[in-house]
Design a protein around this motif. Structure first.
Motif, PDB file in Angstrom:
ATOM      1  N   ASP A   1      26.687  39.703  28.492  1.00 55.43           N
ATOM      2  CA  ASP A   1      27.253  38.079  28.226  1.00 55.43           C
ATOM      3  C   ASP A   1      28.279  38.414  27.181  1.00 55.43           C
ATOM      4  OD1 ASP A   1      25.563  37.086  30.004  1.00 55.43           O
ATOM      5  OD2 ASP A   1      24.283  35.959  28.557  1.00 55.43           O
ATOM      6  N   MET A   2      29.330  37.550  27.426  1.00 57.78           N
ATOM      7  CA  MET A   2      30.361  37.713  26.278  1.00 57.78           C
ATOM      8  C   MET A   2      30.730  36.478  25.934  1.00 57.78           C
ATOM      9  SD  MET A   2      31.288  40.698  24.794  1.00 57.78           S
ATOM     10  CE  MET A   2      30.170  42.183  25.120  1.00 57.78           C
ATOM     11  N   PRO A   3      30.926  35.962  24.812  1.00 58.77           N
ATOM     12  CA  PRO A   3      30.362  36.630  23.565  1.00 58.77           C
ATOM     13  C   PRO A   3      28.874  36.826  23.679  1.00 58.77           C
ATOM     14  CG  PRO A   3      31.011  34.312  23.155  1.00 58.77           C
ATOM     15  CD  PRO A   3      31.425  34.604  24.377  1.00 58.77           C
TER      16      PRO A   3
ATOM     17  N   GLY B   1      28.162  33.997  26.632  1.00 58.70           N
ATOM     18  CA  GLY B   1      28.318  34.182  27.851  1.00 58.70           C
ATOM     19  C   GLY B   1      29.454  33.191  28.612  1.00 58.70           C
ATOM     20  N   GLU B   2      30.016  32.692  27.556  1.00 63.49           N
ATOM     21  CA  GLU B   2      31.035  31.496  27.999  1.00 63.49           C
ATOM     22  C   GLU B   2      32.440  32.273  28.426  1.00 63.49           C
ATOM     23  OE1 GLU B   2      31.634  27.846  25.631  1.00 63.49           O
ATOM     24  OE2 GLU B   2      33.526  27.668  26.268  1.00 63.49           O
ATOM     25  N   ASP B   3      32.854  33.501  28.081  1.00 62.78           N
ATOM     26  CA  ASP B   3      33.998  34.262  28.688  1.00 62.78           C
ATOM     27  C   ASP B   3      33.546  34.839  29.915  1.00 62.78           C
ATOM     28  OD1 ASP B   3      36.553  34.894  27.939  1.00 62.78           O
ATOM     29  OD2 ASP B   3      36.180  35.935  25.850  1.00 62.78           O
ATOM     30  N   VAL B   4      32.301  35.772  29.647  1.00 59.61           N
ATOM     31  CA  VAL B   4      31.782  36.437  31.058  1.00 59.61           C
ATOM     32  C   VAL B   4      30.186  36.719  30.924  1.00 59.61           C
ATOM     33  CG1 VAL B   4      34.021  37.952  31.509  1.00 59.61           C
ATOM     34  CG2 VAL B   4      32.147  38.884  30.273  1.00 59.61           C
ATOM     35  N   GLN B   5      29.744  36.553  32.250  1.00 60.00           N
ATOM     36  CA  GLN B   5      28.273  36.544  31.918  1.00 60.00           C
ATOM     37  C   GLN B   5      27.839  37.781  32.610  1.00 60.00           C
ATOM     38  OE1 GLN B   5      26.476  33.138  33.887  1.00 60.00           O
ATOM     39  NE2 GLN B   5      27.197  31.819  32.189  1.00 60.00           N
TER      40      GLN B   5
ATOM     41  N   GLY C   1      26.637  40.581  34.707  1.00 61.52           N
ATOM     42  CA  GLY C   1      26.812  40.691  36.333  1.00 61.52           C
ATOM     43  C   GLY C   1      27.997  40.058  36.990  1.00 61.52           C
ATOM     44  N   ASP C   2      28.888  39.339  36.453  1.00 59.89           N
ATOM     45  CA  ASP C   2      29.859  38.950  36.729  1.00 59.89           C
ATOM     46  C   ASP C   2      30.847  39.928  37.252  1.00 59.89           C
ATOM     47  OD1 ASP C   2      29.430  36.272  36.428  1.00 59.89           O
ATOM     48  OD2 ASP C   2      30.885  36.102  34.528  1.00 59.89           O
ATOM     49  N   LYS C   3      31.416  40.061  38.520  1.00 60.89           N
ATOM     50  CA  LYS C   3      32.435  40.985  38.865  1.00 60.89           C
ATOM     51  C   LYS C   3      33.499  40.457  38.207  1.00 60.89           C
ATOM     52  CE  LYS C   3      32.761  42.519  43.118  1.00 60.89           C
ATOM     53  NZ  LYS C   3      32.817  42.620  44.753  1.00 60.89           N
ATOM     54  N   ILE C   4      34.178  41.224  37.284  1.00 60.66           N
ATOM     55  CA  ILE C   4      35.284  40.762  36.264  1.00 60.66           C
ATOM     56  C   ILE C   4      36.546  41.176  36.976  1.00 60.66           C
ATOM     57  CG2 ILE C   4      34.117  40.268  34.130  1.00 60.66           C
ATOM     58  CD1 ILE C   4      34.926  43.327  33.594  1.00 60.66           C
ATOM     59  N   ILE C   5      36.762  42.480  37.507  1.00 59.76           N
ATOM     60  CA  ILE C   5      38.198  42.963  37.999  1.00 59.76           C
ATOM     61  C   ILE C   5      37.915  43.651  39.248  1.00 59.76           C
ATOM     62  CG2 ILE C   5      40.239  43.860  37.602  1.00 59.76           C
ATOM     63  CD1 ILE C   5      39.718  43.379  34.628  1.00 59.76           C
ATOM     64  N   LYS C   6      38.680  43.158  40.315  1.00 60.39           N
ATOM     65  CA  LYS C   6      38.339  43.924  41.652  1.00 60.39           C
ATOM     66  C   LYS C   6      39.157  45.152  41.889  1.00 60.39           C
ATOM     67  CE  LYS C   6      37.366  40.788  45.452  1.00 60.39           C
ATOM     68  NZ  LYS C   6      38.350  39.994  46.464  1.00 60.39           N
ATOM     69  N   ARG C   7      38.628  46.102  42.371  1.00 61.11           N
ATOM     70  CA  ARG C   7      39.074  47.103  42.856  1.00 61.11           C
ATOM     71  C   ARG C   7      40.616  47.024  43.459  1.00 61.11           C
ATOM     72  NH1 ARG C   7      39.264  49.638  48.266  1.00 61.11           N
ATOM     73  NH2 ARG C   7      39.482  51.989  47.907  1.00 61.11           N
TER      74      ARG C   7
ATOM     75  N   VAL D   1      40.189  41.872  28.341  1.00 65.53           N
ATOM     76  CA  VAL D   1      38.760  41.726  28.920  1.00 65.53           C
ATOM     77  C   VAL D   1      38.102  43.024  28.927  1.00 65.53           C
ATOM     78  CG1 VAL D   1      37.512  41.173  30.906  1.00 65.53           C
ATOM     79  CG2 VAL D   1      39.537  39.769  30.401  1.00 65.53           C
ATOM     80  N   LEU D   2      38.783  44.155  29.476  1.00 65.02           N
ATOM     81  CA  LEU D   2      37.940  45.335  29.620  1.00 65.02           C
ATOM     82  C   LEU D   2      37.531  45.844  28.246  1.00 65.02           C
ATOM     83  CD1 LEU D   2      40.454  47.024  32.363  1.00 65.02           C
ATOM     84  CD2 LEU D   2      37.879  46.313  32.709  1.00 65.02           C
ATOM     85  N   GLY D   3      38.604  45.766  27.039  1.00 62.14           N
ATOM     86  CA  GLY D   3      38.285  45.881  25.871  1.00 62.14           C
ATOM     87  C   GLY D   3      37.199  45.353  25.216  1.00 62.14           C
ATOM     88  N   MET D   4      36.980  44.017  25.729  1.00 58.59           N
ATOM     89  CA  MET D   4      35.860  43.229  25.054  1.00 58.59           C
ATOM     90  C   MET D   4      34.502  43.896  25.608  1.00 58.59           C
ATOM     91  SD  MET D   4      35.245  39.055  26.068  1.00 58.59           S
ATOM     92  CE  MET D   4      35.222  39.344  27.743  1.00 58.59           C
ATOM     93  N   LEU D   5      34.630  44.244  26.755  1.00 59.45           N
ATOM     94  CA  LEU D   5      33.379  44.808  27.469  1.00 59.45           C
ATOM     95  C   LEU D   5      32.973  46.210  27.192  1.00 59.45           C
ATOM     96  CD1 LEU D   5      33.857  43.038  30.760  1.00 59.45           C
ATOM     97  CD2 LEU D   5      31.678  42.919  29.332  1.00 59.45           C
TER      98      LEU D   5
END
Ligand SMILES: Nc1nc2c(c(=O)[nH]1)N[C@H]1C(S)=C(S)[C@@H](COP(=O)(O)OP(=O)(O)OC[C@H]3O[C@@H](n4cnc5c(N)ncnc54)[C@H](O)[C@@H]3O)O[C@H]1N2
Ligand code: MOO
Length: 428
Positions: free
Chosen positions: A50-52, A167-171, A173-179, A190-194
């Motif tokens: 989860d982020m944050p 988890g308000e930004d991303v949770q 298991g979320d698919k965050i960016i598609k191939r 987003v990638l840096g945050m993760l």
């Protein structure tokens, strides 16, 4: 000389491309995140947490438990110092989790800076400027109705006020960016945050583009009668660059069967996609279709599209690689590249986007020569909506497209698009 027939429709051409070049083998590479801008992601990325990772305050203020504070504000109890108040029990230090043990939530608040970790049991934050400090207690009188009617508290504080939830930004298991997505600067955030310091991206296909025509000379050459400057390679390389493809190798060929044949034979081993511009129609010296027909794996998959501009477009597979024949007229070559090469490149795992907007068409336009027509338009901001003014021009005039902001597709089925219609304008 036979006319180019049959002319294939755009959707059928795209379908043939997908059928013959589906799932091209792609090379991938890992690049540092800061070099990944504009690159195409090689795999789906999911969030592993989860982020944050914690509830955090969005203001400098005092963390409270809203139901407890609500009770204070409405009950009129505990007004020993003249106002509804809570005891200040401590301070959140940035970058740490404050362990608050055995706090009496009914009568506690805690100082918290913007971004601070909201301690357990607290669910909202009151801004600094909304409180007053009296006798070691924090007074929340400003949350009351200013008319003084204590039975009618203003109290708009709710659980989550001035808080970003875990988890308000991303949770996780979320698919965050598609191939296949082209990474934007915000995706990098987003990638840096993760925690992705590197990402795997697709190595773009290399393009060999050959322009043909004995009338063509270098851009810096003087013009003698009958000669024109070779611009198509530069323009196509520009689109390729904007799409993040390449390297692009430009070559100019003489208009002879031998020159075209020897180029195609050797160049196909040097690139991922081979593109020719010019010499693709039915003229005496239009050798490209014949050469490609004889050298390709199964002959031309098609030659001739029912679009304007772009009729003499062809596609073939050679040693499994795509060969695209584009017409010589500058606007035709661009339209062919945009509509077909994007489809091809998508078979390499890219997701090339064609940005668009909607606008009101200012004049009626027709499907010319009974072909699906790509009509260049100029956009202006009208009083209430965008307005698209059709440009007059020909496929042989580069200013027809250079002066345009986008194009409108006039479909064959309707044969025209009427003035006043809401049209989709693909931006150039
Ligand atoms: N009898 C017919 N003639 C033509 C037909 C047809 O069906 N029957 N189709 C027309 C259409 S539509 C187009 S489009 C053109 C395309 O012909 P080619 O692909 O063979 O292109 P070229 O003849 O080589 O060139 C056309 C035009 O563009 C100029 N050109 C070419 N390359 C460049 C370049 N790199 N930079 C700048 N300008 C370039 C070239 O000088 C010609 O003026 O065929 C019609 N004919
Ligand atoms: O199709 Mo051509 O490209 O009409 O000019």
């Amino acid at each position: 000389m036979k006319p180019i027939r049959p002319l294939i429709e755009i959707d059928d051409a795209r379908a043939l491309i997908r059928q013959h070049f589906s799932e091209r083998p792609v090379k991938k590479e890992r690049v540092p995140l800061f070099e990944a801008l504009g690159r195409y992601l090689a795999m789906d990325l999911n969030a592993d947490q989860d982020m944050p990772p914690f509830d955090k305050s969005t203001v400098d203020g005092y963390a409270v438990n809203t139901s407890m504070l609500h009770r204070k504000l409405t009950s009129g109890e505990n007004l020993s110092n003249g106002c509804p108040s809570l005891r200040l029990v401590g301070e959140v230090v940035m970058g740490t989790e404050v362990a608050i043990e055995e706090v009496d939530l009914e009568d506690s608040c805690i100082y918290i800076p913007t971004g601070g970790f909201l301690p357990k049991g607290f669910d909202a934050v009151v801004k600094l400027e909304e409180i007053e400090q009296k006798d070691g207690r924090i007074c929340f009188e400003n949350l009351m109705n200013q008319s003084g009617d204590k039975s009618m508290p203003v109290f708009q504080l709710q659980p989550g006020t001035n808080v970003i939830r875990k988890g308000e930004d991303v949770q996780a298991g979320d698919k965050i960016i598609k191939r296949g997505r082209r990474l934007t600067r915000y995706d990098l955030g987003v990638l840096g945050m993760l925690g992705f310091k590197e990402v795997e991206v697709i190595v773009p296909p290399s393009l060999s583009i050959a322009t043909t025509g004995d009338e063509l000379v270098d851009i810096d050459a003087p013009l003698s009668p009958g000669k024109i400057r070779d611009i198509n390679g530069t323009v196509l390389a520009g689109i390729a660059r904007e799409w993040g493809l390449g390297p692009v190798k430009l070559t100019r060929l003489e208009d002879t069967y031998e020159a075209v044949e020897s180029y195609v034979k050797s160049e196909i081993d040097q690139c991922d996609i081979l593109i020719t511009s010019g010499g693709s129609s039915v003229g005496k010296k239009d050798y490209i279709p014949a050469v490609v027909q004889s050298l390709s794996d199964h002959g031309l998959l098609f030659h001739g599209m029912n679009i304007k501009p772009g009729k003499p477009i062809g596609v073939a597979a050679m040693k499994g690689k795509p060969v695209v024949l584009l017409p010589g007229n500058p606007v035709s070559t661009v339209v062919g590249f945009i509509v077909l090469v994007s489809e091809l490149v998508n078979q390499f795992g890219f997701d090339i986007q064609h940005p668009f907007c909607y606008a009101e068409l200012m004049e009626t336009i027709g499907a010319e020569d009974g072909r699906t027509t790509y009509h260049m338009v100029r956009l202006t901001e009208g009083e209430e909506k965008m307005e698209a003014a059709p440009l007059r021009g020909k496929s042989g005039l580069i200013t027809y497209i250079a002066n345009a902001d986008g194009y409108v597709v006039v479909p064959l089925e309707t044969g025209e698009v009427k003035a006043g219609s809401r049209v989709k304008v693909f931006l150039l």
